[in-house]
Design a protein around this motif. Sequence first.
Motif, mmCIF file in Angstrom:
data_model
loop_
_atom_site.group_PDB
_atom_site.id
_atom_site.type_symbol
_atom_site.label_atom_id
_atom_site.label_comp_id
_atom_site.label_asym_id
_atom_site.label_seq_id
_atom_site.Cartn_x
_atom_site.Cartn_y
_atom_site.Cartn_z
ATOM 1 N N ALA A 166 -1.979 23.750 -2.622
ATOM 2 C CA ALA A 166 -1.761 22.447 -3.257
ATOM 3 C C ALA A 166 -2.574 22.320 -4.538
ATOM 4 O O ALA A 166 -2.111 21.734 -5.528
ATOM 5 N N GLN A 167 -3.785 22.895 -4.550
ATOM 6 C CA GLN A 167 -4.629 22.806 -5.743
ATOM 7 C C GLN A 167 -4.062 23.600 -6.914
ATOM 8 O O GLN A 167 -4.417 23.334 -8.071
ATOM 9 N N ARG A 168 -3.176 24.564 -6.639
ATOM 10 C CA ARG A 168 -2.537 25.299 -7.727
ATOM 11 C C ARG A 168 -1.671 24.371 -8.576
ATOM 12 O O ARG A 168 -1.333 24.697 -9.720
ATOM 13 N N TYR A 169 -1.269 23.226 -8.016
ATOM 14 C CA TYR A 169 -0.494 22.235 -8.748
ATOM 15 C C TYR A 169 -1.370 21.096 -9.256
ATOM 16 O O TYR A 169 -1.190 20.620 -10.380
ATOM 17 N N THR A 170 -2.300 20.638 -8.416
ATOM 18 C CA THR A 170 -3.061 19.442 -8.765
ATOM 19 C C THR A 170 -4.060 19.683 -9.896
ATOM 20 O O THR A 170 -4.255 18.809 -10.741
ATOM 21 N N VAL A 171 -4.703 20.831 -9.927
ATOM 22 C CA VAL A 171 -5.707 21.094 -10.964
ATOM 23 C C VAL A 171 -5.083 21.130 -12.359
ATOM 24 O O VAL A 171 -5.592 20.485 -13.289
ATOM 25 N N PRO A 172 -3.956 21.860 -12.585
ATOM 26 C CA PRO A 172 -3.331 21.786 -13.919
ATOM 27 C C PRO A 172 -2.846 20.378 -14.274
ATOM 28 O O PRO A 172 -2.861 19.992 -15.449
ATOM 29 N N MET A 173 -2.406 19.609 -13.267
ATOM 30 C CA MET A 173 -1.929 18.250 -13.537
ATOM 31 C C MET A 173 -3.058 17.316 -13.956
ATOM 32 O O MET A 173 -2.821 16.264 -14.555
ATOM 33 N N ALA A 174 -4.305 17.688 -13.658
ATOM 34 C CA ALA A 174 -5.446 16.823 -13.982
ATOM 35 C C ALA A 174 -5.557 16.577 -15.481
ATOM 36 O O ALA A 174 -5.958 15.484 -15.907
ATOM 37 N N SER A 175 -5.188 17.578 -16.309
ATOM 38 C CA SER A 175 -5.297 17.397 -17.759
ATOM 39 C C SER A 175 -4.387 16.276 -18.241
ATOM 40 O O SER A 175 -4.758 15.494 -19.126
ATOM 41 N N LEU A 176 -3.184 16.176 -17.667
ATOM 42 C CA LEU A 176 -2.272 15.092 -18.027
ATOM 43 C C LEU A 176 -2.844 13.737 -17.607
ATOM 44 O O LEU A 176 -2.764 12.751 -18.360
ATOM 45 N N ILE A 177 -3.429 13.692 -16.434
ATOM 46 C CA ILE A 177 -4.012 12.443 -15.933
ATOM 47 C C ILE A 177 -5.196 12.028 -16.797
ATOM 48 O O ILE A 177 -5.356 10.842 -17.123
ATOM 49 N N PHE A 178 -6.024 12.997 -17.201
ATOM 50 C CA PHE A 178 -7.159 12.677 -18.079
ATOM 51 C C PHE A 178 -6.670 12.097 -19.408
ATOM 52 O O PHE A 178 -7.294 11.187 -19.964
ATOM 53 N N ALA A 179 -5.560 12.645 -19.913
ATOM 54 C CA ALA A 179 -5.004 12.120 -21.167
ATOM 55 C C ALA A 179 -4.511 10.687 -20.976
ATOM 56 O O ALA A 179 -4.716 9.827 -21.854
ATOM 57 N N MET A 180 -3.873 10.416 -19.836
ATOM 58 C CA MET A 180 -3.393 9.064 -19.552
ATOM 59 C C MET A 180 -4.549 8.064 -19.479
ATOM 60 O O MET A 180 -4.402 6.894 -19.845
ATOM 61 N N ILE A 181 -5.703 8.525 -19.009
ATOM 62 C CA ILE A 181 -6.861 7.643 -18.908
ATOM 63 C C ILE A 181 -7.607 7.549 -20.235
ATOM 64 O O ILE A 181 -7.995 6.464 -20.681
ATOM 65 N N GLY A 182 -7.806 8.702 -20.897
ATOM 66 C CA GLY A 182 -8.649 8.729 -22.093
ATOM 67 C C GLY A 182 -8.027 8.110 -23.322
ATOM 68 O O GLY A 182 -8.718 7.422 -24.097
ATOM 69 N N VAL A 183 -6.723 8.334 -23.525
ATOM 70 C CA VAL A 183 -6.081 7.821 -24.740
ATOM 71 C C VAL A 183 -6.109 6.297 -24.819
ATOM 72 O O VAL A 183 -6.519 5.740 -25.851
ATOM 73 N N PRO A 184 -5.716 5.558 -23.782
ATOM 74 C CA PRO A 184 -5.781 4.091 -23.886
ATOM 75 C C PRO A 184 -7.200 3.566 -24.091
ATOM 76 O O PRO A 184 -7.412 2.607 -24.828
ATOM 77 N N LEU A 185 -8.179 4.206 -23.428
ATOM 78 C CA LEU A 185 -9.555 3.747 -23.584
ATOM 79 C C LEU A 185 -10.092 4.054 -24.983
ATOM 80 O O LEU A 185 -10.967 3.341 -25.484
ATOM 81 N N GLY A 186 -9.585 5.128 -25.601
ATOM 82 C CA GLY A 186 -10.050 5.463 -26.944
ATOM 83 C C GLY A 186 -9.377 4.670 -28.043
ATOM 84 O O GLY A 186 -9.887 4.593 -29.165
#
Length: 250
Positions: A166-186
């Motif tokens: 499962a982590q083979r999918y979730t870890v690469p997906m984390a970068s997209l989630i970080f972008a979703m969080i970081g861009v609005p806050l920035g």
Amino acid sequence: MFAIWFNEEIVPWANNAYDNTVQYEIRGNTAPASQEHVIIKEVDSSLIKRLIYARRYDSGTKRMEHITMQMFEEGQLKTVENAAYADWLGDGWLMHDGVIYEVQDENIKAHNSRFETQLLPVNMSPRKILESQKKTEEMTRSELRERIQILQEQFVDTKKLEAELAQRYTVPMASLIFAMIGVPLGMQPNRRSSSAGFAISVIIIFFYYAGMVTASALGRGGALPPALAVWLPNIISGVVGYYLVRKAAK
């Protein structure tokens, strides 16, 4: 998608190359160590011909224990052999105290017979067998799925492998989630707000990784289904990211 491809194709290959370098150049001729769950697979023209599983290899006695051998014809299971153990004789393996089952329709086993000793049709030495065994981090997703299926057929706990898959999918997906969080806050109207948003995003990412480690431990330990446990931090963080994106768009 690139991160998933990279994690699937490049990372396992690199890990395997590194382990081979350590094996041949550093360890040299040291005796192979004992190992749990040894799997030997023989394929002919893309069809599986023989699958051998040993619950454990003991380096001290050069013995494989609790063996199951499955024989296939045109990809269909035809014969299953179970043996208590197999000893390395120097030029081959000799199984002891076994049972042979012929598999008929609907996977029904019939016409079983017993044997005291029988040669195991494997010409590989203990060292070659152990060198052929891939570690978890050296496997692709398809190899991991196959390993999980084989171990489950032997009633072996596979929660750790399921969490790794499962982590083979979730870890690469984390970068997209970080972008979703970081861009609005920035995207704040002034520098002070932007700095505060950056600090908040760093804190959220920290809690994401802490949650990932905790959830993975819960999945591997059986407190939660492995796939759900591993995906949980992504689901929660994804909801937070979606909320921030929607808020910033208003």
